[in-house]
Write an enzyme that holds these catalytic residues in place. Structure first.
Site, PDB file in Angstrom:
ATOM      1  N   ARG A 187      10.400   8.694 -32.062  1.00 45.50           N
ATOM      2  CA  ARG A 187      10.861   7.890 -30.935  1.00 45.50           C
ATOM      3  C   ARG A 187      10.352   6.454 -31.027  1.00 45.50           C
ATOM      4  O   ARG A 187      11.099   5.492 -30.820  1.00 45.50           O
ATOM      5  CB  ARG A 187      10.427   8.552 -29.626  1.00 45.50           C
ATOM      6  N   LEU A 228       6.657  20.146 -29.823  1.00 43.31           N
ATOM      7  CA  LEU A 228       7.877  19.358 -29.698  1.00 43.31           C
ATOM      8  C   LEU A 228       7.863  18.769 -28.289  1.00 43.31           C
ATOM      9  O   LEU A 228       7.460  19.436 -27.338  1.00 43.31           O
ATOM     10  CB  LEU A 228       9.129  20.224 -29.863  1.00 43.31           C
ATOM     11  N   ASP A 229       8.309  17.515 -28.148  1.00 43.89           N
ATOM     12  CA  ASP A 229       8.419  16.920 -26.822  1.00 43.89           C
ATOM     13  C   ASP A 229       9.321  17.774 -25.942  1.00 43.89           C
ATOM     14  O   ASP A 229      10.209  18.477 -26.437  1.00 43.89           O
ATOM     15  CB  ASP A 229       9.017  15.509 -26.917  1.00 43.89           C
ATOM     16  N   ARG A 230       9.105  17.687 -24.642  1.00 41.42           N
ATOM     17  CA  ARG A 230       9.895  18.481 -23.688  1.00 41.42           C
ATOM     18  C   ARG A 230      11.399  18.371 -23.969  1.00 41.42           C
ATOM     19  O   ARG A 230      12.123  19.372 -23.987  1.00 41.42           O
ATOM     20  CB  ARG A 230       9.615  18.012 -22.249  1.00 41.42           C
TER      21      ARG A 230
END
Length: 296
Positions: A237, A136-138
């Protein structure tokens, strides 16, 4: 009156379906509500031989619950920005907070989900290891899974599309999404600046498919339920920017506002086939209330 000797674990038996916190409060009438919450948070509650810290975990008749002293609590108290939802001999499923890296980068080596879980399993046995299955992205919060062996990691990654039955996100995006539901398909590749580029050219990268439907909107922001058919880097995104509705707080992919003071993306549901037992497991992380309040 002499104090009870609480050194031995307390054993409780569930007699009717309930959530874990209400069950504990009812079963421990001499312990205050805040103390019960602390016992849960410290990892002192074991349900069917697994440490549980979730207040809303559903427990069922016949399940056995232990309350232990601080032995396990010491292992979990060092975890920051994550909560263990499930652990067995083969996998660990966590709920990750926004702002925590999944794995080390050139800037951050220590405070990552991977490093913390590695230290956690090694505290039980120095030979234990943790392996990344997906990321998962930060700034994305929510459900994430790790493997406890390279064999399990490879099994999951090689059959990821078959293993994963549902992977649902909730996204707060800018503007009014007029189409109530739809699909976005493109080909993604990474630029030299580490930004993902979307193209309709089949030779322009890896195929990426995202499905969405509107939950609610106030015109300024829209809350979407997003299903991933593929799992490319930054896929949601990029695709939200493609349709002209970037995710709130996502300056990298076109956002102009940041009402949440974080990225408006949350990994809500992960359902998958267990690599060893073959059972279908489903984990859900509550969507932050701010996602709803900013789109009403």
């Amino acid at each position: 009156m002499p104090r009870k000797n609480n050194k031995k674990p307390q054993h409780l038996l569930v007699k009717e379906t309930s959530q874990l916190l209400p069950f504990l409060i009812q079963s421990l009438p001499e312990t205050g509500r805040n103390s019960v919450k602390s016992i849960l948070k410290r990892g002192q509650v074991i349900v069917d031989d697994e440490v549980q810290t979730r207040h809303n975990l559903e427990v069922h008749p016949g399940q056995k619950i232990q309350i232990v002293k601080n032995k396990i609590a010491k292992r979990t108290s060092t975890l920051h920005g994550l909560e263990i939802l499930h652990e067995d001999d083969h996998i660990i499923v966590i709920e990750k907070s926004s702002g925590l890296l999944s794995i080390a980068s050139h800037k951050e080596k220590q405070l990552t989900a991977h490093r913390q879980l590695m230290n956690y399993v090694k505290s039980k046995n120095p030979n234990n290891r943790i392996y990344i299955v997906h990321r998962l992205d930060r700034d994305t919060s929510g459900v994430m899974m790790f493997a406890k062996s390279e064999d399990v990691k490879n099994t999951l990654q090689k059959a990821w599309k078959k293993v994963v039955k549902e992977r649902t996100y909730v996204a707060l995006v800018e503007g009014l999404v007029k189409k109530r539901q739809g699909s976005i398909e493109s080909f993604l590749r990474e630029s030299k600046t580490l930004k993902m580029i979307s193209s309709q050219n089949p030779k322009g990268g890896q195929k990426a498919v995202t499905h969405y439907k509107v939950i609610q909107s106030n015109g300024k922001y829209t809350l979407l339920e997003v299903q991933l058919e593929t799992g490319r880097k930054n896929q949601i995104r990029v695709h939200m920017e493609d349709i002209g509705h970037p995710i709130a707080g996502d300056k990298k992919y076109g956002a102009n506002t940041n009402p949440l003071k974080r990225l408006g993306l949350h990994a809500q549901i992960l359902t998958f086939v267990h690599p060893k037992s073959g059972k279908v497991l489903r984990f859900e992380s509550p969507v932050p209330r701010s996602f709803y309040s900013n789109s009403k």
